[in-house]
Design an enzyme around this catalytic site. Structure first.
Site, mmCIF file in Angstrom:
data_model
loop_
_atom_site.group_PDB
_atom_site.id
_atom_site.type_symbol
_atom_site.label_atom_id
_atom_site.label_comp_id
_atom_site.label_asym_id
_atom_site.label_seq_id
_atom_site.Cartn_x
_atom_site.Cartn_y
_atom_site.Cartn_z
ATOM 1 N N GLU A 1 0.883 -1.180 0.000
ATOM 2 C CA GLU A 1 0.000 0.000 0.000
ATOM 3 C C GLU A 1 0.911 1.217 0.000
ATOM 4 O OE1 GLU A 1 -2.469 0.326 3.468
ATOM 5 O OE2 GLU A 1 -3.762 1.865 2.620
ATOM 6 N N HIS B 1 -4.600 -4.636 -0.252
ATOM 7 C CA HIS B 1 -4.259 -3.541 -1.180
ATOM 8 C C HIS B 1 -3.381 -4.004 -2.352
ATOM 9 C CE1 HIS B 1 -6.292 -0.457 1.043
ATOM 10 N NE2 HIS B 1 -5.708 -0.851 2.154
#
Lengths: 506, 506
Positions: A355, A380
């Site tokens: 992320e 993510h």
């Protein structure tokens, strides 16, 4: 689920070769061109999905809506979500996506499931609620039967009931509280949050502010019940919730342990599914902030192994939370993270990784390390395209990426959601699911806004009803449910899906 | 040049498998982790390049500089180039990149090679220069021995010499002219160019404004000579220049044909290489605006075939220019584009394709169609990641992508250059070259600014001296030069490179 992206191009090359050998064609053979276009289309998420007649009608309707939406000057996926939200709400596609059975939301944090308006209008109006102002202009709360002890770094406590009685404009006070509980703002988000540092700091402040409100046992149960309701109303039938499993407290200041928290979650879930039998359930991923030191991490992993053993039906596994760039990388904790395997104990990992938009840093190594630690999914995975080896491992071992479009935009990883890297993953039918991360912090509800950004934004014109179906099915296939439960969930989802298609197509 | 990106992961999986079979390891084997990291590193552009000791020293220096630069709050690749330019100029990495022999610039348009300051201070100060103001607030020029005929849509002509004599502040006038010849501005570029439509419109206006100045034969020759000088000074030794091959005119209004234009280019190039024998040369790609109709396209392709036959040493091939979204897609022109093959005549294509952020449109099909028409390279290819089949074909058939970072940012395809899709292409060592497109329109000079954005921006921390070496060598390997000329060019580049390394490393 589909052929690997490496395979079709071989077929392509064969076709090209054949067309060269047959020769004589001056214009590239339109049949070859058509075949290549269809090949590329078939490689995307849901590209091989066979649609029924009713589905085809709905698909045609969606395509028309999408073309109209894409032609707009104020195209919502190109705008910041805070500015786009009202436009999305008014979009006919959004209204279809709300009704659509989306399967599960696999990446949701427990303390950001419920709209902050309810928190202010309901929770802060309960008796015995105290508030103080921190030195860095945030707020803190506590419920207490007695006047609470002063909190370091905070103004003296004020009883909210008394404060409201003294205040001329209670609405202003409520709005000001609300602003402290969410990142959402009517002001220009680019000005309010000029950098990732600022937005992350404010983000963590909102959780601090919510903490005292939501960890009060009665509120905790109500909050979670309402959270389930908001996802259920948004046609999400299953959740995997990441939770720090906070110690809950009572009005007299006494506290409970994590087991109590998990049990409370279990109770509320059972109560909810009793009331709404077509809701499939919830499983929990216990988490810890990645800022902790090694000895805390070791303790927390031991605790998670115990919870996993004691609550196998609702515990899905373990993860770390907090900004990757501010915390320690996974590899730093390798000894603690190796304990389960060393002891032959099953503790599935669901690591946040990648992320980040920095490349080549220690943190940027989390993606590969998460895979080396046999993570079940990747939270993510924004940086996955920048790691060809990790990307390939994730694909081949079917480790799905949990893509949270609204979150990534609000947290300033990407501005125009058409450019989200998941555009490429969707076109290659990489294992992925769509989730909403912290909907309340972003001013969203449930999962539909994220499906909108995925379908209309980075899905482009090419993604279609088959892609949506694939994404919904992925959310069950890549869940932590056992194969038998997956079959049951898929059957339930299928009934809902057919009902949805026939109702909309009508 | 390097193994395909599909191959290494097989090795990876073998390693993973082996490590599982040997078993017993609780922490993922650090040797395996190290091997995977090194594998990923080796897959990037220049990842397999062996460096000499001197190169290693320079590489260490560059890494240190890059780490310092990346830690800055005002990180240039994250900013709009117009705001970042001064910061880049002050960057020690930029100073190294300026000195670095970059090989060739393969995607440059002839009418945007030279800084507009020279155009204003030199060209517009020549005698017989007239200017008028268009209805849409741009300007037009003409050189003429007599008072020129009125131009439709333009104010009456003014002799610049007379205008300047009357004007109190000649600097203001010069600045105002300059602003019309480039997109570069000191104002906030987000405000001045709020959308792709606006920036493309202003971009095409700058060419219209330059046209009358630069197509005057004596200026044309001086302009090109100066353009070569600016690239040469920036350590670019070879150019492939896209040109509409404009009809040149004389002071008496008489005009010449395209052959004259190409011959003028040949003369100037010969003159330049006579003065600077270590400059390798220039080849030309004749172009047409993609807004033309089919009969014009047919004519232009016929003309290009003739030029290709008559000037085989300097003609590289054919391309179309102008915004893809406003023009017709390649497939529309398929009959005209098939003429060369039908007649067995060699006319290499160098198509712009995929300079778009729309997905699933007709225009978005240009990438695949360019490859079907056997394009020799792909201009921009910004959308390539969204076309897995086209991407694979481009890789396997070594059709290089001409990446122009500054251009893509100014033309509003990407905001933060760390997120440029070429980040992924570089990490996979996809065939690509870095070029500068229209440096003068963007306020850039030569090629170094684009190398900076590629190396510091989307190259991330991972790209290193080997990557730069690879990019420079790519610009020769993927040029239109014959294999023998490529060897010669590489030898020349190599001498320059070794000199550069030993001078900087010292």
């Amino acid at each position: 689920m589909a052929a690997s992206p490496q395979r079709p191009p071989v077929a392509v090359l064969l076709l090209v070769l054949l067309s060269c050998l047959t020769g004589g064609l001056s214009i590239p053979d339109p049949r070859l061109r058509e075949a290549l276009i269809r090949l590329e289309d078939s490689m995307q998420a849901g590209g091989k999905m066979e649609l029924t007649d009713a589905e085809k009608r709905l698909d045609a309707l969606l395509l028309k809506m999408k073309q109209e939406e894409t032609a707009r000057a104020d195209f919502p996926p190109a705008m910041h979500f805070f500015k786009a939200r009202d436009l999305i709400r008014a979009s006919p596609i959004f209204s279809v996506l709300q009704k659509m059975p989306k399967g599960g939301a696999l990446h949701v944090h427990d303390l950001s499931m419920v709209d902050v308006e309810w928190v202010v209008k309901n929770v802060t109006y309960r008796p015995h609620c105290y508030m103080c102002f921190t030195d860095n202009r945030s707020i803190r709360f506590i419920f207490s039967s007695q006047w609470p002890k002063p909190r370091p770094g905070c103004s003296p406590w004020a009883l909210l009931e008394a404060l409201r009685a003294k205040t001329k404009n209670a609405t202003d006070l409520d709005n000001s509280i609300m602003n402290n509980l969410t990142l959402f703002t009517d002001q220009d988000p680019e000005v309010v949050y000029p950098s990732q540092d600022v937005v992350w700091d404010r983000f963590e402040q909102t959780f601090q502010a919510l903490w005292g409100l939501v960890t009060y046992t009665p509120v905790f149960r109500d909050y979670f019940y309402r959270g389930l309701g908001q996802f259920y109303t948004d046609n999400v039938m299953y959740l995997e919730v990441r939770s720090l499993l906070p110690e809950l407290y009572e009005l007299d200041g006494s506290t409970h342990d994590k087991t109590f928290t998990l049990k409370s979650y279990q109770d509320v879930t059972e109560q909810f599914t009793a009331n709404y039998p077509d809701f499939f359930g919830v499983r929990f991923i216990s988490t810890v902030h990645r800022g902790v030191n090694m000895s805390v991490m070791t303790e927390v992993v031991e605790e998670a192994m115990k919870l996993q053993k004691d609550f196998p039906h609702i515990m899905a596994g373990f993860d770390m939370v907090g900004r990757e760039e501010n915390g320690r990388p996974l590899w730093y904790f390798r000894e603690a993270l190796s304990l389960p395997q060393e002891r032959g104990i099953n503790l599935p990992f669901f690591f946040h990784a990648g992320e980040t938009d920095l490349e080549g840093t220690d943190v940027d190594q989390n993606l590969l390390d998460a895979l080396l630690f046999n993570t079940s999914r990747i939270g993510h995975g924004f940086a996955l395209l920048r790691h060809p080896v990790a990307k390939d491992l994730s694909r081949k071992s079917k480790v799905a990426v949990e893509v949270c479009p609204v979150s990534n935009q609000v947290m300033k990883l990407v501005k125009d959601l058409r450019n989200h890297p998941a555009a490429v993953l969707m076109l290659e039918n990489h294992p992925l699911v769509i989730s909403s991360d912290d909907p309340a912090a972003f001013g969203a509800v449930g999962l539909s806004y994220d499906f909108y950004e995925a379908f209309v934004g980075f899905g482009g014109i090419k993604s279609h009803l088959g892609s949506l179906k694939q994404l919904a099915m992925n959310s069950i296939r890549y869940s932590s449910l056992s194969p038998q439960h997956q079959e049951k969930a898929l059957a339930l989802w299928n009934t809902k899906w057919n009902k949805f298609v026939s109702e909309i197509a009508r």
